[in-house]
Design a protein around this motif. Structure first.
Motif, mmCIF file in Angstrom:
data_model
loop_
_atom_site.group_PDB
_atom_site.id
_atom_site.type_symbol
_atom_site.label_atom_id
_atom_site.label_comp_id
_atom_site.label_asym_id
_atom_site.label_seq_id
_atom_site.Cartn_x
_atom_site.Cartn_y
_atom_site.Cartn_z
ATOM 1 N N THR A 16 27.103 31.281 29.157
ATOM 2 C CA THR A 16 27.225 32.628 29.467
ATOM 3 C C THR A 16 26.713 33.433 28.424
ATOM 4 N N ASN A 17 25.990 34.691 28.784
ATOM 5 C CA ASN A 17 25.327 35.266 28.150
ATOM 6 C C ASN A 17 25.980 36.531 28.030
ATOM 7 N N LEU A 18 25.633 37.260 27.166
ATOM 8 C CA LEU A 18 26.170 38.587 26.719
ATOM 9 C C LEU A 18 26.582 39.653 27.937
ATOM 10 N N PHE A 19 25.494 39.535 28.953
ATOM 11 C CA PHE A 19 26.051 40.437 30.202
ATOM 12 C C PHE A 19 26.895 39.780 30.915
ATOM 13 N N GLU A 20 27.073 38.576 31.248
ATOM 14 C CA GLU A 20 27.892 37.900 32.048
ATOM 15 C C GLU A 20 29.036 37.994 31.406
ATOM 16 N N GLN A 21 29.398 37.746 30.176
ATOM 17 C CA GLN A 21 30.846 38.044 29.457
ATOM 18 C C GLN A 21 31.278 39.424 29.579
ATOM 19 N N GLU A 22 30.433 40.535 29.571
ATOM 20 C CA GLU A 22 30.707 41.816 30.123
ATOM 21 C C GLU A 22 31.228 42.051 31.493
ATOM 22 N N TYR A 23 30.630 41.474 32.636
ATOM 23 C CA TYR A 23 30.900 41.549 33.881
ATOM 24 C C TYR A 23 32.564 40.854 33.926
ATOM 25 N N GLU A 24 32.661 39.608 33.359
ATOM 26 C CA GLU A 24 33.654 38.905 33.302
ATOM 27 C C GLU A 24 34.800 39.509 32.898
ATOM 28 N N LEU A 25 34.701 40.453 31.747
ATOM 29 C CA LEU A 25 35.694 41.192 31.199
ATOM 30 C C LEU A 25 36.265 42.304 31.984
ATOM 31 N N LEU A 26 35.156 43.002 32.737
ATOM 32 C CA LEU A 26 35.533 43.960 33.629
ATOM 33 C C LEU A 26 35.496 43.816 34.917
ATOM 34 N N ALA A 27 35.302 42.632 35.711
ATOM 35 C CA ALA A 27 35.515 42.714 36.869
ATOM 36 C C ALA A 27 36.904 42.668 37.629
ATOM 37 N N LYS A 28 37.825 42.447 36.717
ATOM 38 C CA LYS A 28 39.317 42.583 37.097
ATOM 39 C C LYS A 28 39.574 44.092 37.184
ATOM 40 N N LEU A 29 38.757 44.942 36.623
ATOM 41 C CA LEU A 29 39.442 46.400 36.430
ATOM 42 C C LEU A 29 38.893 47.179 37.665
ATOM 43 N N LYS A 30 39.550 47.468 38.673
ATOM 44 C CA LYS A 30 39.438 47.764 39.979
ATOM 45 C C LYS A 30 39.756 49.258 39.713
ATOM 46 N N HIS A 31 38.771 50.218 39.434
ATOM 47 C CA HIS A 31 39.294 51.662 39.259
ATOM 48 C C HIS A 31 38.339 52.371 39.448
ATOM 49 N N GLU A 32 38.530 53.578 39.952
ATOM 50 C CA GLU A 32 37.275 54.577 40.597
ATOM 51 C C GLU A 32 36.517 55.270 39.492
ATOM 52 N N HIS A 33 37.257 55.102 38.159
ATOM 53 C CA HIS A 33 36.759 55.795 37.160
ATOM 54 C C HIS A 33 36.183 54.864 35.949
ATOM 55 N N ILE A 34 35.947 53.576 36.245
ATOM 56 C CA ILE A 34 35.307 52.570 35.419
ATOM 57 C C ILE A 34 34.223 51.961 36.054
ATOM 58 N N LEU A 35 33.193 51.867 35.258
ATOM 59 C CA LEU A 35 31.908 51.514 35.892
ATOM 60 C C LEU A 35 31.869 49.958 35.350
ATOM 61 N N VAL A 36 31.676 49.111 36.344
ATOM 62 C CA VAL A 36 31.696 47.718 36.406
ATOM 63 C C VAL A 36 30.306 47.142 36.837
ATOM 64 N N PRO A 37 29.609 46.321 36.152
ATOM 65 C CA PRO A 37 28.109 46.012 36.294
ATOM 66 C C PRO A 37 28.194 45.486 37.767
ATOM 67 N N LEU A 38 27.091 45.670 38.659
ATOM 68 C CA LEU A 38 26.925 45.038 40.040
ATOM 69 C C LEU A 38 26.647 43.745 39.886
ATOM 70 N N ASN A 39 25.882 43.264 39.106
ATOM 71 C CA ASN A 39 25.454 41.849 39.013
ATOM 72 C C ASN A 39 25.007 41.461 37.642
ATOM 73 N N THR A 40 24.924 39.991 37.369
ATOM 74 C CA THR A 40 24.185 39.770 36.038
ATOM 75 C C THR A 40 23.807 38.367 36.394
ATOM 76 N N GLY A 41 22.723 37.994 35.422
ATOM 77 C CA GLY A 41 22.213 36.792 35.638
ATOM 78 C C GLY A 41 20.747 36.546 34.906
ATOM 79 N N ARG A 42 19.983 35.514 35.102
ATOM 80 C CA ARG A 42 18.955 35.444 34.275
ATOM 81 C C ARG A 42 17.766 34.841 35.303
ATOM 82 N N SER A 43 16.331 35.286 34.587
ATOM 83 C CA SER A 43 15.354 34.947 35.321
ATOM 84 C C SER A 43 14.173 34.532 34.582
#
Length: 215
Positions: A16-43
């Protein structure tokens, strides 16, 4: 990868990299005034690995840029009321999920829409820190005006966010933040030892009750 901070590179090969940790932290925050990343990954490009996150693009960028473009420093309580309520509601959502924002600065408040009226802006909290144990601390000069006293000692509480929001409201009303200092040491001393001046010192036309609300 060569331009990324070491701590990002160091974890990029882990499960789990840094960006994936951020997404996992914020994905549960369903709020119109909180920005959650659309997607994370590695390539990979030409055999070199990288980690990434994708986010919506907001042409208006941040409240910091909006204020500099419009050249206005002081507002009335009625003018800033709508955006303060937006941010307060977003913070409450985060706190309900045991997440503390900790990262107040005007450049972290992104604008979803276009408007010349501050009352009509749709703001989003962005750039949530992953660490929630108080170890995160931004010593950027534009973040220091909003750092609560306990945060300088390695604590991060919901009240720390309330402090940051109040300091931001103070700045929008007074045309200056509660404390101004030329160094991190000076700002730490002011936040931990001094009481901000009454708002009505700078804006005598404001109702005195505003002092009680913010201070």
């Amino acid at each position: 990868v060569s331009i990324m901070p070491y701590f990002v590179i160091r974890v990029s090969a882990e499960d789990t990299n840094l960006f994936e940790q951020e997404y996992e932290l914020l994905a549960k925050l369903k709020h119109e005034h909180i920005l959650v990343p659309l997607n994370t990954g590695r390539s990979y490009i030409s055999g070199s690995s990288f980690v990434f996150k994708t986010m919506p693009y907001f042409p208006e960028r941040s409240l910091a840029l909006w204020l500099s473009r419009h050249g206005q420093k002081e507002f009335t309580p009625l003018e800033i009321g709508p955006i303060i309520l937006q941010l307060a509601d977003a913070l409450q959502c985060a706190h309900d999920h045991q997440i503390v924002y900790q990262n107040f600065k005007l450049s972290n408040l992104l604008i979803r829409n276009q408007s010349n009226d501050i009352r009509k802006l749709h703001l989003l909290l962005s750039d949530f820190p992953i660490t929630q144990d108080g170890s995160f601390f931004s010593n950027a000069s534009d973040a220091l005006p909003y750092v609560a006293p306990e945060r300088w000692n390695g604590q991060a509480l919901p009240a720390s966010d309330q402090y940051g929001l109040a300091a931001m409201a103070y700045e929008l009303l007074a045309g200056r933040p509660p404390f101004q200092g030329g160094s991190e040491y000076a700002m730490r001393f002011l936040h931990m030892n001094m009481q901000p001046q009454l708002l009505t010192t700078f804006r005598p036309n404001l109702p005195p009750t505003i002092n009680n609300v913010l201070l």
